[in-house]
Design a protein around this motif. Structure first.
Motif, PDB file in Angstrom:
ATOM      1  N   PRO A 122      32.690  30.757  49.767  1.00 18.53           N
ATOM      2  CA  PRO A 122      32.851  32.155  49.416  1.00 18.53           C
ATOM      3  C   PRO A 122      31.563  32.744  48.872  1.00 18.53           C
ATOM      4  N   GLU A 124      29.715  35.499  46.474  1.00 13.07           N
ATOM      5  CA  GLU A 124      30.049  36.241  45.268  1.00 13.07           C
ATOM      6  C   GLU A 124      29.499  37.654  45.338  1.00 13.07           C
ATOM      7  N   GLN A 197      36.008  40.422  50.227  1.00 11.64           N
ATOM      8  CA  GLN A 197      35.881  39.943  48.848  1.00 11.64           C
ATOM      9  C   GLN A 197      37.203  39.339  48.393  1.00 11.64           C
ATOM     10  N   GLU A 198      38.300  40.027  48.752  1.00 10.07           N
ATOM     11  CA  GLU A 198      39.621  39.545  48.365  1.00 10.07           C
ATOM     12  C   GLU A 198      39.997  38.284  49.124  1.00 10.07           C
ATOM     13  N   MET A 200      38.148  35.813  49.987  1.00 14.71           N
ATOM     14  CA  MET A 200      37.308  34.644  49.748  1.00 14.71           C
ATOM     15  C   MET A 200      38.130  33.394  49.445  1.00 14.71           C
ATOM     16  N   THR A 202      38.760  30.526  47.506  1.00 15.50           N
ATOM     17  CA  THR A 202      38.325  30.094  46.187  1.00 15.50           C
ATOM     18  C   THR A 202      38.739  28.670  45.843  1.00 15.50           C
ATOM     19  N   ASP A 353      33.357  33.352  42.028  1.00 10.93           N
ATOM     20  CA  ASP A 353      33.802  34.588  41.373  1.00 10.93           C
ATOM     21  C   ASP A 353      33.307  34.660  39.931  1.00 10.93           C
ATOM     22  N   VAL A 365      44.309  30.984  41.096  1.00 11.15           N
ATOM     23  CA  VAL A 365      43.836  32.002  42.024  1.00 11.15           C
ATOM     24  C   VAL A 365      44.929  33.061  42.170  1.00 11.15           C
ATOM     25  N   GLU A 367      45.830  36.618  44.190  1.00  6.67           N
ATOM     26  CA  GLU A 367      45.472  37.522  45.292  1.00  6.67           C
ATOM     27  C   GLU A 367      44.112  37.171  45.875  1.00  6.67           C
ATOM     28  N   LYS A 369      41.556  35.656  44.494  1.00  8.39           N
ATOM     29  CA  LYS A 369      40.409  35.643  43.587  1.00  8.39           C
ATOM     30  C   LYS A 369      40.609  34.610  42.489  1.00  8.39           C
ATOM     31  N   CYS A 371      40.608  33.279  39.048  1.00  5.87           N
ATOM     32  CA  CYS A 371      40.764  33.985  37.768  1.00  5.87           C
ATOM     33  C   CYS A 371      40.528  33.092  36.564  1.00  5.87           C
ATOM     34  N   GLU A 387      47.453  37.898  35.074  1.00  7.51           N
ATOM     35  CA  GLU A 387      46.787  38.504  36.229  1.00  7.51           C
ATOM     36  C   GLU A 387      47.798  39.055  37.212  1.00  7.51           C
TER      37      GLU A 387
END
Length: 442
Positions: A122, A124, A197-198, A200, A202, A353, A365, A367, A369, A371, A387
């Motif tokens: 991913p 950043e 971006q969403e 990615m 992770t 991220d 993670v 959505e 991303k 967290c 979140e």
């Protein structure tokens, strides 16, 4: 012969570089370019294909090993370029074949492990997070002007076609800009807008899923005049859940196990009805689902669910006997009301991220991303639920994976109930790989 193959390698490299407006070194482009250079030299020294391919494979591997030095994001994550790794694997296969080294050809269904470096990394803070694609139709379109105008909007531009039809692809900050531009020039069709971006990935150091048993849970109760649903699911528990909610056919797949367009298409065509809805349930499977839709002779719609909880929520809105278009819209509206998250264990260190992750830590993670990461699962749970906006939800569903026992899952449920005593919590066996827990809040 070697001359032909050397020319083919060079043509491949030239075509690849021309295919993007701004070629980036440290990617598959670098690997194929340096491999083509080696092929040209090898062709002048021997007429043996094995010699040429051995040289190309060695040079491409060296080029691949250098990709982290050319792209900082690769070096930060400690991996090589995934596209370049894929190319090297293909070339190795070619070399082994011409060399008669076929002793390790897999049996049907056997899974061949991929080197650990071959991870999609991913990026950043993408400068241009939206991927926009569409077909522009018009009369007397100026391809060079359109290409230049689109290129000024962002990066990764690919604009090809003629004066009547142009395929547009670009990464931008505001997807409305290229869409409005296309609408002014003519008619735009097959519009795709995705937030990279969403999307990615992770999850690092993922273990390959367990393919030991194929999932075949087709529902024979679907009637020709009804709406059939094809759902993608990884794990026997999730497959059973989708079937129990009305899915007529299940395709085995999910994170790190993307089913092919053909696999999805075969399930669509196997149903006795001409009205079929596909639930991909993973962001990486949406394009394959759309391709299956376009190839099918049936009336097919893709409801672009990106997660398992979204797919389950969509199925709850299924009316098998309802109007096809209205039902698809209801399923779309339903899944958009769900918040999703995953909990997994990191198997390598990385910075994703903006969060530093060490091997063995538990990561959360939401959505798509990253967290939170911690050695304490309760800490991860608290953060990930916040979140997801759990305080404003009525139901939290927990789907536990193949590596989690039922008592462990019940303990997670108890912790959630202690945090949110007024919210209903349900725990279900999913059997999925990679994710210890998949969470849905609605």
């Amino acid at each position: 012969n070697v001359e032909d193959l050397a020319v083919a390698f060079q043509d491949s490299a030239d075509t690849a570089y021309k295919g993007v407006m701004r070629p980036v070194e440290g990617t598959i482009l670098t690997v194929i370019r340096e491999g083509a250079e080696e092929a040209q030299d090898a062709a002048t020294k021997s007429s043996d294909l094995r010699f040429l391919l051995a040289r190309v494979v060695e040079r491409c591997q060296q080029s691949l090993d250098r990709t982290p030095e050319l792209l900082p994001v690769l070096k930060q994550a400690g991996v090589v370029d995934a596209g370049g790794q894929g190319l090297v694997l293909i070339l190795e296969g070619m070399l082994r074949y011409v060399s008669g080294d076929i002793s390790e050809i897999p049996e049907p269904g056997e899974i061949i492990p991929v080197p650990a470096q071959a991870k999609v990394v991913p990026l950043e803070g993408l400068e241009y997070p939206y991927d926009v694609q569409y077909i522009l139709k018009g009369k007397m379109l100026d391809l060079s002007t359109v290409r230049s105008d689109i290129d000024n909007m962002g990066d990764s531009t690919v604009v090809v076609g003629d004066e009547n039809t142009i395929k547009v692809h670009v990464h931008v900050k505001d997807p409305g800009v290229p869409l409005s531009y296309g609408a002014e020039k003519g008619i735009i069709l097959d519009v795709v807008v995705e937030n990279m971006q969403e999307q990615m990935d992770t999850i690092v150091g993922q273990h390959p899923p367990d393919y030991s048993s194929a999932i075949s849970l087709d529902n024979d109760s679907i009637q020709p005049e009804q709406i059939g649903v094809v759902a993608v699911a990884a794990g026997d528990g999730l497959a059973m859940i989708f079937q129990s909610l009305g899915a007529a056919a299940i395709v085995d797949g999910g994170q790190s196990n993307n089913p092919s367009t053909e696999e999805i298409l075969l399930k669509v065509q196997s149903l006795p009805t001409d009205n079929v809805i596909i639930l991909p349930n993973n962001k990486n499977i949406i394009l394959a689902a759309k391709a299956a839709r376009d190839l099918s002779s049936k009336n097919v719609k893709v409801v672009p669910t990106r997660t398992v909880p979204q797919g389950i929520s969509a199925l709850l809105a299924l009316d098998r006997d309802g109007d096809f278009t209205i039902t698809a819209e209801q399923m779309l509206n339903s899944f958009n009301q769900v918040s999703s998250a995953e909990i997994a264990i990191a198997t390598r260190a990385a910075v994703l991220d903006g969060i530093s992750v060490t091997a063995g830590e538990i990561i959360g993670v939401s959505e798509g991303k990253l967290c939170v990461c911690s050695k304490d699962i309760k800490e991860v749970l608290v953060e990930i639920l916040e979140e997801m906006g759990a305080a404003n939800r009525e139901l939290i569903s927990v789907y536990y994976g193949a590596d989690v026992s039922e008592p462990e899952a019940r303990e997670i449920s108890t912790q959630i109930e202690s945090l949110y005593p007024d919210i209903e919590v349900e725990v279900l066996y999913g059997g999925q790989a990679i994710y210890q827990y998949i969470l849905g809040a609605e």
